[in-house]
Design an enzyme around this catalytic site. Structure first.
Site, PDB file in Angstrom:
ATOM      1  CB  SER A 298      42.576  38.385  -3.640  1.00 24.29           C
ATOM      2  OG  SER A 298      42.792  39.114  -4.829  1.00 24.29           O
ATOM      3  CG  ASP A 381      46.557  33.686  -8.582  1.00 21.43           C
ATOM      4  OD1 ASP A 381      46.089  34.474  -9.429  1.00 21.43           O
ATOM      5  OD2 ASP A 381      46.293  33.767  -7.368  1.00 21.43           O
ATOM      6  CG  HIS A 410      42.829  35.050  -7.819  1.00 23.34           C
ATOM      7  ND1 HIS A 410      43.993  35.407  -7.175  1.00 23.34           N
ATOM      8  CD2 HIS A 410      41.909  35.971  -7.430  1.00 23.34           C
ATOM      9  CE1 HIS A 410      43.790  36.483  -6.449  1.00 23.34           C
ATOM     10  NE2 HIS A 410      42.531  36.847  -6.574  1.00 23.34           N
TER      11      HIS A 410
END
Length: 431
Positions: A298, A381, A410
């Site tokens: 991320s 995601d 995610h």
């Protein structure tokens, strides 16, 4: 007082039952199963994607159930919404096609006995042909070279404090504070070193998004690395809760601070902090002198790519679903990266802010990477949409490999994480 064996047995059974009553179910009562007619969810341009929908309860199809559905371009207003009745718990929806590389998204939900069950799926169209929309400034390298030279003049002023209470039988943990960006500006991290007095590869692990207290991660050290896990806001993990919450509120939308000014944008100190982390790791006497790796997911994946692109000392990288990729995508009617800076939600699309972001977009750092890389993302995601993450991956010209698990959102599977660790260890010659 004597307790009979029968009473004891009944007591234990009763306690077990009470515990079981408070244990969450490991699976849902009903499921919405979406299955693409291509096993890898990949399609050619102008090829229709058909999605099979199965509504199951106890693993069997539910008769005569209705679903609500919507589909269209990833992260944008749906092109079509509707209701479909599944006669035997199974149906199909053709979600159309694309004539340019990108993703289409189907969302489905149903109400069963008062509970709403949802699922979604994204079909990829020529995903490895996705090109970024962000411009690369002509003075991009000169801008960051100048910033690094200025940062080099700031003393590191490192403090390293051993934390026996956080250490393990095999790993020593230290709380580290480093000066960075300007005098009096610091970042914090936990250093984890194997307790074997040997030379080791060093590993930098930048954090995911948000304002939160970091915790030590000793698993990398158990795999043979000296690792450094950091925060980015200058907040010590040992700060008191009141001060932490005050800082957290102040930095709620930190990614937007000074976005109109490329020289003072919030992420400038963050990116330079990544270089400072490498400065620190390479200064350690236990560093093996050659292997420097970065890994994260991320925002941490974004900072891993930034570090590899901005610091030529890095020798290998493993990045998962990186944020801050092709932020200008929303200005071209397609999904951009977290935090969706230029989406309609934030109304940030002034010329000054768009220009600033060109110097900080992860895609432009990906173009500068010259070392081997391991990358991974999932198609489902919505935080770091695959259109954005693949625009960065496709911009890397150095040797690279990617693991795509289409079903993942995610997050990543343990198997993918294991592959990345093995890949990094192989690159560093760690057995």
């Amino acid at each position: 007082m004597k307790i009979s064996a029968t009473f004891l047995l009944l007591f234990l059974l009763s306690a077990t039952c009470l515990k079981a009553q408070n244990t969450p179910a490991p699976i849902k009562l009903a499921d919405v199963i979406l299955t693409a007619n291509h096993a890898d969810w990949n399609y050619k341009l102008n090829e229709d994607a058909t999605i099979k929908i199965s509504i199951l309860r106890y693993g069997s199809p539910i008769e005569n159930v209705e679903i609500e559905y919507q589909y269209g371009p990833e992260q944008f207003t749906p092109e079509k919404k509707g209701i479909l009745k599944l006669q035997n718990g199974v149906g199909e929806i053709n979600i159309g096609t694309m004539n340019v590389p990108g993703f289409r998204q189907l969302k489905v939900q149903t109400n069963i006995d008062g509970y709403v069950y949802k699922n979604e799926i994204k079909a990829a169209y020529a995903p490895f042909d996705i090109k970024p929309t962000v411009n690369l400034p002509k003075d991009f390298e000169a801008f960051w070279d100048k910033a690094k030279v200025a940062n080099d003049k700031i003393p590191m002023d490192a403090t390293v404090i051993h934390k026996p209470e956080l250490s393990t039988a095999t790993v020593n943990v230290y709380l580290v504070r480093l000066q960075n960006y300007k005098p009096g500006h610091y970042l914090y991290g936990y250093l984890s070193k194997p307790k074997d007095n040997k030379k080791h590869a060093v590993l930098f692990n930048p954090p995911g998004a948000g304002v939160k207290k970091i915790v030590p991660i000793t698993s990398f050290a158990d795999q043979g690395f000296i690792s450094f896990t950091t925060e980015i806001h200058g907040i010590s993990p040992e700060t008191d809760e009141k001060n932490f919450q005050e800082q957290r509120e102040k930095l709620k939308d930190y990614w937007a601070i000074n976005l109109e000014d490329k020289n003072n944008y919030y992420y400038k100190s963050v990116y330079l902090g990544c270089v400072r982390a490498i400065d620190f790791l390479t200064s350690l006497p236990e560093f093996d002198g050659k292997n420097i790796v970065v890994t994260g997911g991320s925002q941490g994946g974004a900072l891993a790519i930034v570090t590899a692109g901005i610091d030529q000392r890095v020798t290998s990288i493993a990045a998962f679903y990186p944020a801050l990729c092709d932020n200008s995508g929303y200005l071209h009617h397609r999904a951009g990266g977290w935090p969706s800076i230029f989406s309609d939600k934030y109304q940030n699309n002034s010329s000054e802010k768009i220009k600033t972001m060109e110097y900080y977009d992860v895609v432009n750092f990906a173009k500068k990477i010259k070392i081997p890389g391991f990358y991974s993302t999932g198609y489902n995601d919505n935080t770091c949409p695959p259109t954005s993450t693949l625009s960065a991956f496709n911009s890397v010209s150095a040797p690279k490999e990617i693991v795509i698990t289409p079903i993942s959102a995610h997050w990543r599977f343990g198997e993918t994480n294991d592959k990345s660790i093995k890949w990094l260890k192989d690159k560093c010659g760690i057995e």
